[in-house]
Design a protein around this motif. Structure first.
Motif, short mmCIF file in Angstrom:
data_model
loop_
_atom_site.label_atom_id
_atom_site.label_comp_id
_atom_site.label_asym_id
_atom_site.label_seq_id
_atom_site.Cartn_x
_atom_site.Cartn_y
_atom_site.Cartn_z
N LYS A 113 -7.66 -5.71 -2.29
CA LYS A 113 -7.02 -6.60 -1.61
C LYS A 113 -5.64 -6.23 -1.22
CE LYS A 113 -9.86 -10.34 -3.55
NZ LYS A 113 -9.74 -11.74 -4.11
N LEU A 114 -4.99 -5.41 -1.96
CA LEU A 114 -3.58 -5.07 -1.71
C LEU A 114 -3.64 -3.79 -1.10
CD1 LEU A 114 -1.56 -6.00 -4.93
CD2 LEU A 114 -1.95 -7.26 -2.89
N ASP A 115 -4.85 -3.25 -0.86
CA ASP A 115 -4.88 -1.92 -0.07
C ASP A 115 -4.07 -0.96 -0.74
OD1 ASP A 115 -5.96 -0.49 2.02
OD2 ASP A 115 -4.30 -0.79 3.02
N VAL A 116 -4.32 -0.62 -2.16
CA VAL A 116 -3.31 0.48 -2.62
C VAL A 116 -4.76 1.08 -3.70
CG1 VAL A 116 -1.25 -0.67 -2.52
CG2 VAL A 116 -2.89 -1.30 -4.57
N GLN A 117 -4.02 2.26 -4.24
CA GLN A 117 -5.03 3.09 -5.01
C GLN A 117 -4.32 2.85 -6.53
OE1 GLN A 117 -3.96 4.45 -1.96
NE2 GLN A 117 -5.88 3.72 -1.25
N ARG A 118 -3.43 2.72 -6.85
CA ARG A 118 -2.97 2.75 -8.39
C ARG A 118 -1.97 1.40 -8.56
NH1 ARG A 118 -2.84 7.78 -6.47
NH2 ARG A 118 -0.69 7.58 -5.18
N ARG A 119 -2.10 1.44 -9.92
CA ARG A 119 -1.35 0.22 -10.41
C ARG A 119 0.14 0.09 -10.18
NH1 ARG A 119 -2.05 -1.17 -15.82
NH2 ARG A 119 -4.16 -1.17 -15.27
N THR A 120 0.70 1.47 -10.08
CA THR A 120 2.18 1.34 -9.71
C THR A 120 2.45 0.77 -8.33
OG1 THR A 120 1.72 3.70 -9.41
CG2 THR A 120 2.89 3.05 -11.44
N GLN A 121 1.55 1.19 -7.33
CA GLN A 121 1.43 0.76 -6.08
C GLN A 121 1.34 -0.66 -6.05
OE1 GLN A 121 -1.50 3.38 -3.73
NE2 GLN A 121 0.17 5.12 -3.75
N ALA A 122 0.22 -1.15 -6.69
CA ALA A 122 0.20 -2.52 -6.63
C ALA A 122 1.28 -3.41 -6.98
CB ALA A 122 -1.09 -2.81 -7.58
N VAL A 123 2.12 -3.10 -8.02
CA VAL A 123 3.15 -3.77 -8.58
C VAL A 123 4.14 -3.75 -7.39
CG1 VAL A 123 2.50 -3.70 -10.97
CG2 VAL A 123 4.43 -1.97 -10.02
N GLN A 124 4.63 -2.44 -6.75
CA GLN A 124 5.31 -2.17 -5.84
C GLN A 124 4.99 -3.19 -4.75
OE1 GLN A 124 5.01 0.54 -3.06
NE2 GLN A 124 7.00 1.23 -2.88
N LYS A 125 3.85 -3.23 -4.25
CA LYS A 125 3.48 -3.92 -2.94
C LYS A 125 3.72 -5.34 -3.22
CE LYS A 125 0.63 -3.61 0.86
NZ LYS A 125 -0.15 -2.53 1.88
N ALA A 126 3.20 -5.64 -4.32
CA ALA A 126 3.30 -7.17 -4.81
C ALA A 126 4.63 -7.58 -4.79
CB ALA A 126 2.59 -7.25 -6.11
N ARG A 127 5.73 -6.86 -5.40
CA ARG A 127 6.99 -7.11 -5.08
C ARG A 127 7.37 -7.10 -4.05
NH1 ARG A 127 9.08 -6.51 -10.18
NH2 ARG A 127 7.90 -4.96 -10.83
N LYS A 128 7.01 -6.23 -3.10
CA LYS A 128 7.26 -6.33 -1.53
C LYS A 128 6.91 -7.41 -0.93
CE LYS A 128 6.24 -3.34 1.51
NZ LYS A 128 5.70 -2.03 1.94
N LEU A 129 5.63 -7.97 -1.13
CA LEU A 129 5.10 -9.08 -0.49
C LEU A 129 5.34 -10.39 -1.14
CD1 LEU A 129 1.36 -7.80 -0.17
CD2 LEU A 129 3.17 -7.96 1.64
N GLU A 130 6.58 -10.25 -2.14
CA GLU A 130 7.07 -11.59 -2.58
C GLU A 130 6.08 -12.22 -3.59
OE1 GLU A 130 10.25 -13.38 -3.31
OE2 GLU A 130 10.23 -11.80 -1.60
N ILE A 131 4.93 -11.71 -4.04
CA ILE A 131 4.04 -12.44 -4.72
C ILE A 131 4.18 -12.17 -6.61
CG2 ILE A 131 2.20 -12.61 -2.90
CD1 ILE A 131 0.97 -10.36 -4.10
N LEU A 132 5.20 -11.95 -6.55
CA LEU A 132 5.46 -11.39 -8.11
C LEU A 132 6.83 -12.00 -8.53
CD1 LEU A 132 4.37 -8.05 -9.21
CD2 LEU A 132 3.63 -10.29 -10.14
#
Lengths: 132, 132
Positions: A113-132
Motif C-alpha cells: 500500500k505504501l509502495d515500498v520494499q523495506r520497513r525502513t522505507q515504510a517508516v520514512q514514507k509514512a513520516r513523509k505522508l504525515e501518517i505517523l
DNA sequence: AATAAAATCACCCGAAAGTATGAATGAAAG
DNA sequence: CTTTCATTCATACTTTCGGGTGATTTTATT
C-alpha cells in the motif's frame, strides 16, 4: 462456529480423562477432596483460557487514537507504528498477541500500500505522508 | 604504498606486452600509425583508470555538510543517513562505491555506538538524538 | 617514525525479514 | 443471505541483516 465444536470436544475429552483417572487409580490413593480440587483446578484453567480467548478476539488492541487518512487498515496502522518504533516483527507479534506470520502478512500489505520494499522505507514514507 | 608498486608492475607488463606485439607481428601487418594509436589508447585508458582510482580514494563522497556532535565517524554518518533513507546495505554499498562487507562493518559499528540492535532503531534513536 | 583511529574487505553463521500462495473466520454491508 | 473486506495463520522459500572474527591499508597525531 467450528471453534465452539472444538471446545465441546475438548470438554468431552477432559471429562473422559478424568473418569479414567478417577476409577482406576487415583480414588484409591488420594482422598476425594484432592480429586475434587484437581478437577476444579483443571476446569478453572480451561474456563479461563476459553474466556480469555473469546473475549480477546475481535477486541483488537486499540493502539491508535486517530485513524489515518490512508488506505491502511487499523491493524496495519498499529503494525506500522510499532515498526516505526524499531520493533522487530517478533516483538510486534508478541505485543499484539498474534502470530509472527500474521505480522508478516500485515507488513507485506503495508509495503504494498505504501509502495515500498523495506520497513525502513515504510517508516520514512509514512513520516513523509504525515501518517505517523 | 603497495598500490603504487602494483601500478608500476602493471605499467611494466603493459610495456612488455607492447614490445612483444611490436616486433613480432604487428609491425609487419599494420602501419606505424595504427600501432601508435593502439599504444596511445591503451595508455590513455590505463591513465584514466589510475587517475580516477586515486582521486576517488579518500575523497570519500561528501554526503554530509554538518558533522554531527556524536562519536560517529564521518563515514558512519554517511551510512546512517542512507540507512535512514530506507536504503539497503547493498544499495548503500553501491552508492558509496565500497563493498557490501564494508557497509556491514559500518552498520555494526553504528549500532554499537548508538546502542541499538536494528537499523530501524538506529534511525529512530538518531532522530531523537538530533543527529539526522 | 611510531602509534592510534578510521576505513576497507572477507568469511561464516544464525536470525530476521520479505515473497508467494493458500486458506479460514468474523464483521459489515448490500 | 451472500458478498466483500479485514484479520488471522500456515508453509515454503529466498534474501537481507546482524554478530563475530580477523586482516590490510590510509589517515591523522604525537
Amino acid at each position: 462456529m467450528k471453534k465452539l465444536v472444538l471446545y465441546g470436544v475438548v470438554m468431552g475429552l477432559l471429562f473422559l480423562s478424568l473418569e479414567i483417572l478417577n476409577f482406576k487409580t487415583l480414588v484409591r490413593q488420594v482422598s476425594m477432596e484432592v480429586y475434587g480440587a484437581l478437577v476444579g483446578v483443571i476446569f478453572l484453567v480451561f474456563g479461563l483460557w476459553l474466556g480469555v480467548t473469546m473475549v480477546q478476539k475481535r477486541q483488537s488492541t486499540p493502539l491508535n487514537v486517530k485513524p489515518p487518512e490512508t488506505n491502511l487498515s487499523e491493524r496495519e496502522y498499529d503494525v506500522l507504528q510499532l515498526m516505526a518504533d524499531g520493533k522487530s516483527n517478533k516483538e510486534i507479534a508478541e505485543q499484539l498477541f498474534v502470530s509472527l506470520n500474521t505480522i508478516k502478512t500485515h507488513t507485506s500489505n503495508i509495503f504494498s500500500k505504501l509502495d515500498v520494499q523495506r520497513r525502513t522505507q515504510a517508516v520514512q514514507k509514512a513520516r513523509k505522508l504525515e501518517i505517523l
